[in-house]
Design a protein around this motif. Sequence first.
Motif, PDB file in Angstrom:
ATOM      1  N   ALA A  13     -24.590  -8.621   3.310  1.00  0.00           N
ATOM      2  CA  ALA A  13     -23.866  -7.457   2.788  1.00  0.00           C
ATOM      3  C   ALA A  13     -22.529  -7.883   2.181  1.00  0.00           C
ATOM      4  CB  ALA A  13     -23.650  -6.428   3.899  1.00  0.00           C
ATOM      5  N   THR A  14     -21.837  -8.788   2.838  1.00  0.00           N
ATOM      6  CA  THR A  14     -20.547  -9.255   2.322  1.00  0.00           C
ATOM      7  C   THR A  14     -20.720  -9.922   0.965  1.00  0.00           C
ATOM      8  OG1 THR A  14     -19.726  -9.575   4.575  1.00  0.00           O
ATOM      9  CG2 THR A  14     -18.553 -10.729   2.822  1.00  0.00           C
ATOM     10  N   ILE A  71     -14.957  -4.880   5.108  1.00  0.00           N
ATOM     11  CA  ILE A  71     -15.382  -4.345   6.412  1.00  0.00           C
ATOM     12  C   ILE A  71     -16.505  -5.196   6.991  1.00  0.00           C
ATOM     13  CG2 ILE A  71     -16.531  -2.405   7.555  1.00  0.00           C
ATOM     14  CD1 ILE A  71     -14.938  -0.566   5.597  1.00  0.00           C
ATOM     15  N   THR A  72     -17.522  -5.482   6.190  1.00  0.00           N
ATOM     16  CA  THR A  72     -18.634  -6.294   6.710  1.00  0.00           C
ATOM     17  C   THR A  72     -18.177  -7.710   7.035  1.00  0.00           C
ATOM     18  OG1 THR A  72     -19.406  -6.858   4.474  1.00  0.00           O
ATOM     19  CG2 THR A  72     -20.434  -4.959   5.556  1.00  0.00           C
ATOM     20  N   THR A 104     -18.591  -6.320  -7.251  1.00  0.00           N
ATOM     21  CA  THR A 104     -17.263  -5.939  -7.734  1.00  0.00           C
ATOM     22  C   THR A 104     -17.019  -6.338  -9.188  1.00  0.00           C
ATOM     23  OG1 THR A 104     -16.431  -6.076  -5.480  1.00  0.00           O
ATOM     24  CG2 THR A 104     -14.793  -6.099  -7.248  1.00  0.00           C
ATOM     25  N   PRO A 105     -17.201  -7.618  -9.562  1.00  0.00           N
ATOM     26  CA  PRO A 105     -16.951  -7.968 -10.967  1.00  0.00           C
ATOM     27  C   PRO A 105     -17.907  -7.257 -11.932  1.00  0.00           C
ATOM     28  CG  PRO A 105     -17.549  -9.928  -9.687  1.00  0.00           C
ATOM     29  CD  PRO A 105     -17.515  -8.789  -8.753  1.00  0.00           C
ATOM     30  N   PRO A 138     -15.585  -3.836  -2.798  1.00  0.00           N
ATOM     31  CA  PRO A 138     -14.696  -4.750  -2.077  1.00  0.00           C
ATOM     32  C   PRO A 138     -14.225  -4.185  -0.734  1.00  0.00           C
ATOM     33  CG  PRO A 138     -13.604  -3.912  -4.051  1.00  0.00           C
ATOM     34  CD  PRO A 138     -15.020  -3.451  -4.091  1.00  0.00           C
ATOM     35  N   THR A 139     -14.099  -2.872  -0.674  1.00  0.00           N
ATOM     36  CA  THR A 139     -13.726  -2.255   0.603  1.00  0.00           C
ATOM     37  C   THR A 139     -14.816  -2.487   1.633  1.00  0.00           C
ATOM     38  OG1 THR A 139     -12.474  -0.548  -0.567  1.00  0.00           O
ATOM     39  CG2 THR A 139     -13.101  -0.076   1.721  1.00  0.00           C
TER      40      THR A 139
END
Length: 165
Positions: A43-44, A73-74, A51-52, A68-69
């Motif tokens: 997930a990370t 978290i992950t 994001t990009p 990115p948030t």
Amino acid sequence: MKTDEESHKPSREKAITYCKDLIEYYKSCRKKFRNAWYGSQAATVILAAATPVLILGNAPKVLQAIPPTLASITGGLAVFRWQENWIIGKSTQEALEAELIAFEIGVTESYRVSEDKAVDNFITRINTLHLAQVKEWSVIITRNKLLLKNSEDGKDNPEESTAQG
């Protein structure tokens, strides 16, 4: 009248069943920890990679902020030490399986004794392995609590807080 072997069968079978139950428990824990670790890592990476793409695709700013948030978290879920627990669980499972085989075959000196003594030795060894695992998890939980307390207190080094208080 029961033979000597028949009179010991229930305790021997109970000991083997107990060991097999512990093995199944550690298999279950190991799988949960492994899946949680792989899931959080995947997930990370996926969220960070998204994001990009969203930025280059001129997605709305709110949408650009979500991956990115979630990735942070992950990534932060590593505090649960899933990989460490996975390895600890796997090593305990392997040790229990090896002990079970040693007991069933009688390959060690502690199992080449009378049936009662062999069962006693086996149960003692199984409990020692299991309690060592429980103690290790207890140490991890205590360390995590200390790290959390230190982060709340604004301290970076857990050893500093234990030395002071």
